[in-house]
Enzyme design. Structure first.
Site, PDB file in Angstrom:
ATOM      1  N   ASP A  58       0.735  -1.391  -0.146  1.00 12.39           N
ATOM      2  CA  ASP A  58       0.343   0.470   0.045  1.00 12.39           C
ATOM      3  C   ASP A  58       0.788   1.723  -0.076  1.00 12.39           C
ATOM      4  OD1 ASP A  58      -2.265   1.546  -0.433  1.00 12.39           O
ATOM      5  OD2 ASP A  58      -2.845   0.857   1.972  1.00 12.39           O
ATOM      6  N   ASN A 108       1.266   3.238  -2.651  1.00 16.08           N
ATOM      7  CA  ASN A 108       1.925   3.494  -3.840  1.00 16.08           C
ATOM      8  C   ASN A 108       1.501   5.065  -4.911  1.00 16.08           C
ATOM      9  OD1 ASN A 108       2.637   1.272  -4.472  1.00 16.08           O
ATOM     10  ND2 ASN A 108       1.996   0.270  -6.066  1.00 16.08           N
ATOM     11  N   GLY A 109      -0.134   5.247  -4.707  1.00 10.61           N
ATOM     12  CA  GLY A 109      -0.524   6.912  -4.468  1.00 10.61           C
ATOM     13  C   GLY A 109       0.108   7.748  -3.786  1.00 10.61           C
ATOM     14  N   ASN A 127     -11.121  -2.490  -5.388  1.00 13.30           N
ATOM     15  CA  ASN A 127     -10.436  -1.704  -5.738  1.00 13.30           C
ATOM     16  C   ASN A 127     -11.103  -0.952  -7.226  1.00 13.30           C
ATOM     17  OD1 ASN A 127      -7.248  -2.823  -5.686  1.00 13.30           O
ATOM     18  ND2 ASN A 127      -8.356  -0.997  -4.503  1.00 13.30           N
TER      19      ASN A 127
HETATM   20  C1  IPE Z   1      -5.599  -2.405  -0.453  1.00 10.04           C
HETATM   21  O1  IPE Z   1      -5.071  -1.230  -0.429  1.00 10.04           O
HETATM   22  C2  IPE Z   1      -5.323  -3.476  -1.499  1.00 10.04           C
HETATM   23  C3  IPE Z   1      -3.870  -3.802  -2.208  1.00 10.04           C
HETATM   24  C4  IPE Z   1      -2.425  -3.718  -1.284  1.00 10.04           C
HETATM   25  C5  IPE Z   1      -4.161  -4.339  -3.460  1.00 10.04           C
HETATM   26  P1  IPE Z   1      -6.587   0.167  -0.551  1.00 10.04           P
HETATM   27  O2  IPE Z   1      -5.186   0.676  -0.982  1.00 10.04           O
HETATM   28  O3  IPE Z   1      -7.140  -0.151  -1.564  1.00 10.04           O
HETATM   29  O4  IPE Z   1      -7.061  -0.570   1.017  1.00 10.04           O
HETATM   30  P2  IPE Z   1      -8.034   0.636   1.522  1.00 10.04           P
HETATM   31  O5  IPE Z   1      -8.768   1.239   0.174  1.00 10.04           O
HETATM   32  O6  IPE Z   1      -7.215   1.919   1.834  1.00 10.04           O
HETATM   33  O7  IPE Z   1      -8.276  -0.128   2.349  1.00 10.04           O
HETATM   34  C1  IPE Z   2      -1.770  -0.297  -3.396  1.00  9.90           C
HETATM   35  O1  IPE Z   2      -1.339   1.404  -3.455  1.00  9.90           O
HETATM   36  C2  IPE Z   2      -1.787  -0.188  -4.452  1.00  9.90           C
HETATM   37  C3  IPE Z   2      -3.544  -0.514  -5.177  1.00  9.90           C
HETATM   38  C4  IPE Z   2      -4.585  -1.023  -3.898  1.00  9.90           C
HETATM   39  C5  IPE Z   2      -3.920  -1.451  -6.035  1.00  9.90           C
HETATM   40  P1  IPE Z   2      -2.577   2.896  -2.835  1.00  9.90           P
HETATM   41  O2  IPE Z   2      -3.167   2.366  -4.775  1.00  9.90           O
HETATM   42  O3  IPE Z   2      -3.325   2.244  -2.465  1.00  9.90           O
HETATM   43  O4  IPE Z   2      -1.968   4.153  -2.872  1.00  9.90           O
HETATM   44  P2  IPE Z   2      -2.202   4.932  -2.239  1.00  9.90           P
HETATM   45  O5  IPE Z   2      -3.038   3.734  -0.771  1.00  9.90           O
HETATM   46  O6  IPE Z   2      -4.031   5.606  -2.583  1.00  9.90           O
HETATM   47  O7  IPE Z   2      -0.875   5.936  -1.060  1.00  9.90           O
HETATM   48 MG    MG Z   3      -3.979   1.922  -0.750  1.00  9.79          MG
END
Ligand code: IPE
Ligand code: IPE
Ligand code: MG
Length: 232
Positions: free
Chosen positions: A10, A12-13, A58
């Site tokens: 978790d 990446n964003g 997702n």
């Molecule tokens: C969990 O991360 C799913 C993956 C890492 C693929 P999310 O970013 O989707 O989870 P929430 O929404 O914060 O619980």
């Molecule tokens: C994890 O990173 C990857 C997936 C859930 C696919 P995020 O995309 O959830 O990144 P944040 O949580 O928004 O930083």
């Molecule tokens: Mg996330």
């Protein structure tokens, strides 16, 4: 060594946002971490690693981000299949096949089939995965196999899960500071130890994995039993 380590990759964003780049840039960088961690984990003696890469929840994200995540899975599998196979890695894609296009289904079939006899390391990628969904699908499979759910031992149910034949999860690691399970491996992680780190997934290093394993060794696992024998 934990028999099975599972990672919620978790952050990446947020990693991308901190660099004023689009979220997808964070996901691309996250794939580099996947390569580093898969190689590092097998070098330090881990035998089974599950990575959460796309959850059933997702699907609520913007279409373009979903498409990018699908493309990254495709690219990763296509480009790394030979290397993984050469390193005797067995690859499984855990999760529902619902909503996946025929080309992706074919690729999943190819990677699982190619690596099915490999024994050095188990790499599981949880993609289009939800723990509740998996339990429902496993129940349906058990019923289809003529089993009676009303009279079934837990150990007899586990082979119907996507992780059939793999050990229960000993250690769950979640990056980015979030402290929740987000529908990951609900059955398999019933007695896992949890380690949460603030490191964002693109920054996660093999040394962070090693620290988590060290912390795991300091945990007192009781499995419902007493922590000290009762004094008579
Ligand atoms: C969990 O991360 C799913 C993956 C890492 C693929 P999310 O970013 O989707 O989870 P929430 O929404 O914060 O619980
Ligand atoms: C994890 O990173 C990857 C997936 C859930 C696919 P995020 O995309 O959830 O990144 P944040 O949580 O928004 O930083
Ligand atoms: Mg996330």
């Amino acid at each position: 060594m934990p028999a099975h380590i599972a990672i919620i990759m978790d952050g990446n964003g947020r990693w991308a946002r901190a660099r004023h780049r689009p979220r997808v840039f964070g996901h691309t960088q996250g794939v580099k971490t996947v390569r580093r961690v898969v190689e590092g984990a097998s070098e330090i003696g881990v035998k089974c690693l599950t990575l959460y890469s796309f959850s059933t929840e997702n699907w609520t994200r913007p279409k373009a981000e979903i498409a990018a995540l699908f493309n990254l899975l495709r690219e990763y599998v296509e480009s790394d299949l030979e290397t993984l196979h050469g390193r005797n890695v067995r690859v499984r894609i855990l999760g529902s096949r619902k909503g996946l296009k025929p080309d992706l289904l074919a690729l999943i079939q190819r990677v699982e089939e190619t690596t099915k006899n490999n024994t050095a390391f188990n790499l599981n990628i949880a993609f289009n995965y939800g723990g509740r969904d998996e339990i429902l699908r496993a129940s349906a499979r058990a019923v289809a196999a003529g089993r009676d759910l009303s009279d079934m031992a837990e150990a007899d149910f586990a082979p119907f899960l996507d992780t059939a034949g793999l050990p229960d999860v000993d250690l769950v690691i979640r990056t980015s500071g979030e402290k929740r399970i987000s529908n990951f491996l609900l059955w398999q992680a019933a007695y896992a130890e949890f380690i949460f780190t603030d490191v964002l997934w693109p920054d996660f290093e093999v040394s962070d994995l090693q620290s988590a394993i060290s912390e795991f060794h300091n945990r007192d696992r009781r499995f419902g039993n007493l922590n000290t024998p009762e004094v008579a």
